[in-house]
Design a protein around this motif. Structure first.
Motif, PDB file in Angstrom:
ATOM      1  N   THR A 155       6.584   1.845  13.309  1.00 20.55           N
ATOM      2  CA  THR A 155       5.589   0.767  13.379  1.00 20.55           C
ATOM      3  C   THR A 155       5.442   0.139  11.996  1.00 20.55           C
ATOM      4  O   THR A 155       5.405   0.844  10.994  1.00 20.55           O
ATOM      5  N   VAL A 156       5.339  -1.171  11.961  1.00 19.14           N
ATOM      6  CA  VAL A 156       5.059  -1.889  10.710  1.00 19.14           C
ATOM      7  C   VAL A 156       3.982  -2.927  11.023  1.00 19.14           C
ATOM      8  O   VAL A 156       3.998  -3.548  12.080  1.00 19.14           O
ATOM      9  N   GLY A 157       3.026  -3.105  10.112  1.00 22.87           N
ATOM     10  CA  GLY A 157       1.938  -4.060  10.335  1.00 22.87           C
ATOM     11  C   GLY A 157       0.797  -3.407  11.091  1.00 22.87           C
ATOM     12  O   GLY A 157       0.655  -2.184  11.073  1.00 22.87           O
ATOM     13  N   GLY A 158      -0.033  -4.233  11.746  1.00 18.54           N
ATOM     14  CA  GLY A 158      -1.185  -3.711  12.463  1.00 18.54           C
ATOM     15  C   GLY A 158      -2.289  -3.239  11.534  1.00 18.54           C
ATOM     16  O   GLY A 158      -3.040  -2.317  11.862  1.00 18.54           O
ATOM     17  N   GLN A 176       8.457  -8.051   9.470  1.00 20.79           N
ATOM     18  CA  GLN A 176       7.979  -6.818  10.107  1.00 20.79           C
ATOM     19  C   GLN A 176       9.055  -6.238  11.022  1.00 20.79           C
ATOM     20  O   GLN A 176       9.321  -5.030  11.006  1.00 20.79           O
ATOM     21  N   ALA A 184      11.852  -4.681   9.037  1.00 24.06           N
ATOM     22  CA  ALA A 184      11.452  -3.402   8.441  1.00 24.06           C
ATOM     23  C   ALA A 184      11.494  -2.291   9.492  1.00 24.06           C
ATOM     24  O   ALA A 184      11.878  -1.152   9.204  1.00 24.06           O
ATOM     25  N   ARG A 220      13.836   1.071   9.507  1.00 24.06           N
ATOM     26  CA  ARG A 220      13.267   2.416   9.616  1.00 24.06           C
ATOM     27  C   ARG A 220      13.829   3.216  10.782  1.00 24.06           C
ATOM     28  O   ARG A 220      13.826   4.444  10.763  1.00 24.06           O
ATOM     29  N   VAL A 238      -0.384  -1.691   1.122  1.00 19.39           N
ATOM     30  CA  VAL A 238       0.016  -1.712   2.529  1.00 19.39           C
ATOM     31  C   VAL A 238       1.476  -2.161   2.664  1.00 19.39           C
ATOM     32  O   VAL A 238       2.247  -1.588   3.429  1.00 19.39           O
ATOM     33  N   ASP A 263       4.656  -0.107   4.172  1.00 23.38           N
ATOM     34  CA  ASP A 263       5.479  -0.632   5.265  1.00 23.38           C
ATOM     35  C   ASP A 263       6.931  -0.849   4.841  1.00 23.38           C
ATOM     36  O   ASP A 263       7.762  -1.251   5.658  1.00 23.38           O
ATOM     37  N   GLY A 264       7.228  -0.647   3.548  1.00 25.10           N
ATOM     38  CA  GLY A 264       8.572  -0.944   3.066  1.00 25.10           C
ATOM     39  C   GLY A 264       8.805  -2.434   2.894  1.00 25.10           C
ATOM     40  O   GLY A 264       9.939  -2.888   2.817  1.00 25.10           O
ATOM     41  N   LEU A 265       7.731  -3.219   2.866  1.00 19.97           N
ATOM     42  CA  LEU A 265       7.863  -4.676   2.710  1.00 19.97           C
ATOM     43  C   LEU A 265       7.624  -5.124   1.274  1.00 19.97           C
ATOM     44  O   LEU A 265       7.730  -6.305   0.962  1.00 19.97           O
ATOM     45  N   ARG A 319      -2.635   4.649   6.359  1.00 17.03           N
ATOM     46  CA  ARG A 319      -3.197   4.261   7.668  1.00 17.03           C
ATOM     47  C   ARG A 319      -4.703   4.489   7.727  1.00 17.03           C
ATOM     48  O   ARG A 319      -5.412   3.838   8.493  1.00 17.03           O
ATOM     49  N   VAL A 354      -7.338   1.596   7.283  1.00 16.07           N
ATOM     50  CA  VAL A 354      -7.822   0.752   8.377  1.00 16.07           C
ATOM     51  C   VAL A 354      -9.231   1.186   8.793  1.00 16.07           C
ATOM     52  O   VAL A 354     -10.146   0.370   8.901  1.00 16.07           O
TER      53      VAL A 354
END
Lengths: 336, 336
Positions: free
Chosen positions: A135-138, A235, A238, A242, B161, B165-167, B187, B190
């Motif tokens: 999962t990425v983002g959220g 996203q 990524a 992964r 973040v 996320d690897g971004l 996480r 959040v």
């Protein structure tokens, strides 16, 4: 209606709405129900409970027996609160509560491996590949949600403010936001946004204003959608990285959520950016919305057989159920 | 203490704090007082009223007569609420309530024409030039506030973040935010941010974390300060353009507000960007903080003579008063 073990209930809840859908063992949709958002990060617990009860009761209006399995897809909602909501609403044997990613995935790509990109009130990318998940983002509206309805609307409002300050080009958004939010001068936006405290959902719903401007050909609005597409592709890329997908493996990517209905202003640059990011990726249409994904997950929980004919059967019945009034749902374009 | 008409009270209130300062006709500071933020867009009315009363009572502790003039500098606060706060707190003849820009300007540049850039919880640029005034920015945390403490902190959290996320690249911010906010995995942010609902002021105070990382030499944090400086210079340049300053006129620009104390990570790129944006601009130190600007405005309201000797007299007394505990106030650097 039929015996207890033959019915499952899938409930999908996002930032602004809840949809419940009850299905029998043979794939007959026996009810759908609707409620508000349930994300406990943004709505009070009693509202979340009411939304779940409302969507469940409507979906199960024709049912008097026990439900075999309930699958609830909802970010930020705990098992305890879900149990509390269902207690006394109807009888059930199994309850599974998960975040919103797995149901969105299962709905969009019921056949299996790939990546789903969701853009609704919030945004995320989630993928499954040979038993692995990523999962990425959220991260929500403050920390992330790039490319979401909320993000698009805020970018639109910022463009209006920048134009007013002389820091950005003139844009049709100035006229369209005035018409929608009913103010005279941009400075009034400050009172509107902070004093009246526009909710996260209400802000996300303003993505339609940016969508309308893009349809008019407004360059600033089109640039916002282009940037949104770029963020969503980042996203997705990524997630693919992964998952450890090989260079020669073809990966299906599906876009789902209310904002995806904006059509070409979002999807054209999305395809362009996706092709640049990963040549082994192919964009496929999301087969079902997330609430159908929740139904399919409920079937798994109840150990019901879900084969292609079951899926086809459900597919034939959900077109009507999909046309739900929803804040961040953008107008569907004929181009799609 | 002395006669009624000899005392004026200046009150400056920003996103996170209120400072009151009472001064006699001859420039003697007879009291300072402190309270929380009063911005009605972000705090309830009773808290705003309490903050004003607290700051006023402390500043006037040594006064028993009537105050000649009160000048209240506060964004998002109406005259009615200010009157309600002062009613029964002390006696006064004149009350003027304005936004936060004029007092910030008068404090930073008491000698007159030029531009002040404020970066505290929020941000704006405001200028005066030969009778004209112009404001850019000050749109609040959702619509703008680029380069503010709030903006810097959110950019820092987003960098954490993105790294997760690897971004984005790894950054010292990951370790420093964990240590400050006490979480184990990103996480958990959040829940921390949305469920616990960090206030705008608390978030702005986290700019110190980004400042600490910049001091460690962290490239991501330094980039955030560089971008903040670029945004603030854009605002200043837009103000200069709106004021209609001639190409041959030299314009003084001063930076004020808690974040300006971050020193070289903010000010070095600020100077670079400023020189690029407008060659006729010169960065000058802000002479006084905004609360002294509010005192000077109060003197004008009371028609008291404000000359250089009055200003010098006040200047000699405010060093101690300036060292106020304040959320978004960054550590002062010796480099400044």
């Amino acid at each position: 209606m039929g015996g207890a073990t033959e019915i499952v209930l899938g409930i999908d809840s996002g930032g602004s709405k809840t949809i419940g859908c009850a299905v029998t063992r043979d794939g007959t949709v026996i009810g759908t129900g609707f409620g508000g958002g349930t994300n406990l990060y943004f709505v009070p617990e009693d509202e979340a409970i009411f939304a779940i009860q409302q969507a469940s009761r409507q979906a199960l209006a024709e049912v008097d027996g026990e439900v075999a399995a309930v699958y609830l897809s909802a970010p930020g909602l705990t098992f305890d609160v879900a149990e509390l909501a269902l207690e006394g609403t109807f009888r059930y044997r199994n309850l599974v509560v998960e975040g919103d990613a797995p149901a969105a995935f299962r709905g969009a790509l019921p056949q299996g491996d790939g990546v789903v990109v969701l853009t609704g009130t919030g945004s995320f990318a989630y993928g499954e590949w040979r038993g692995r998940t990523a999962t990425v983002g959220g991260w929500g509206s403050l920390l992330g949600d790039e490319g979401s309805g909320y993000w698009i609307a805020v970018e639109g409002l910022k463009a209006v403010v920048r134009a007013s300050d002389g820091l950005g080009p003139p844009t049709a958004l100035t006229r369209l936001f005035r018409k929608t939010l009913l103010y005279g001068m941009e400075r009034e936006l400050v009172g509107l946004v902070y004093r009246k405290g526009l909710s996260r959902e209400r802000i996300a719903s303003l993505a339609t204003v940016v969508s309308d401007a893009a349809d008019e050909g407004d360059a600033v609005a089109r640039e916002i959608f282009r940037n949104a597409a770029g963020e969503l592709v980042k996203q997705a890329a990524a997630v693919i990285s992964r998952l450890g997908v090989g260079r020669d493996d073809e990966v299906s990517v599906a876009v789902t959520g209310g904002v995806s209905a904006a059509g070409s202003p979002l999807l054209d640059p999305f395809v362009d950016a996706l092709n640049l990011a990963a040549p082994n990726v192919v964009l496929v249409p999301a087969r079902f919305p997330p609430f159908v994904g929740a139904v399919l997950r409920a079937c798994e929980v109840a150990a019901l057989p879900v084969d292609e004919s079951f899926i086809e059967r459900v597919a034939g019945q959900i077109d009507a159920a999909q046309t739900v009034p929803s804040s961040p749902q953008l107008k569907r374009r004929s181009a799609l």
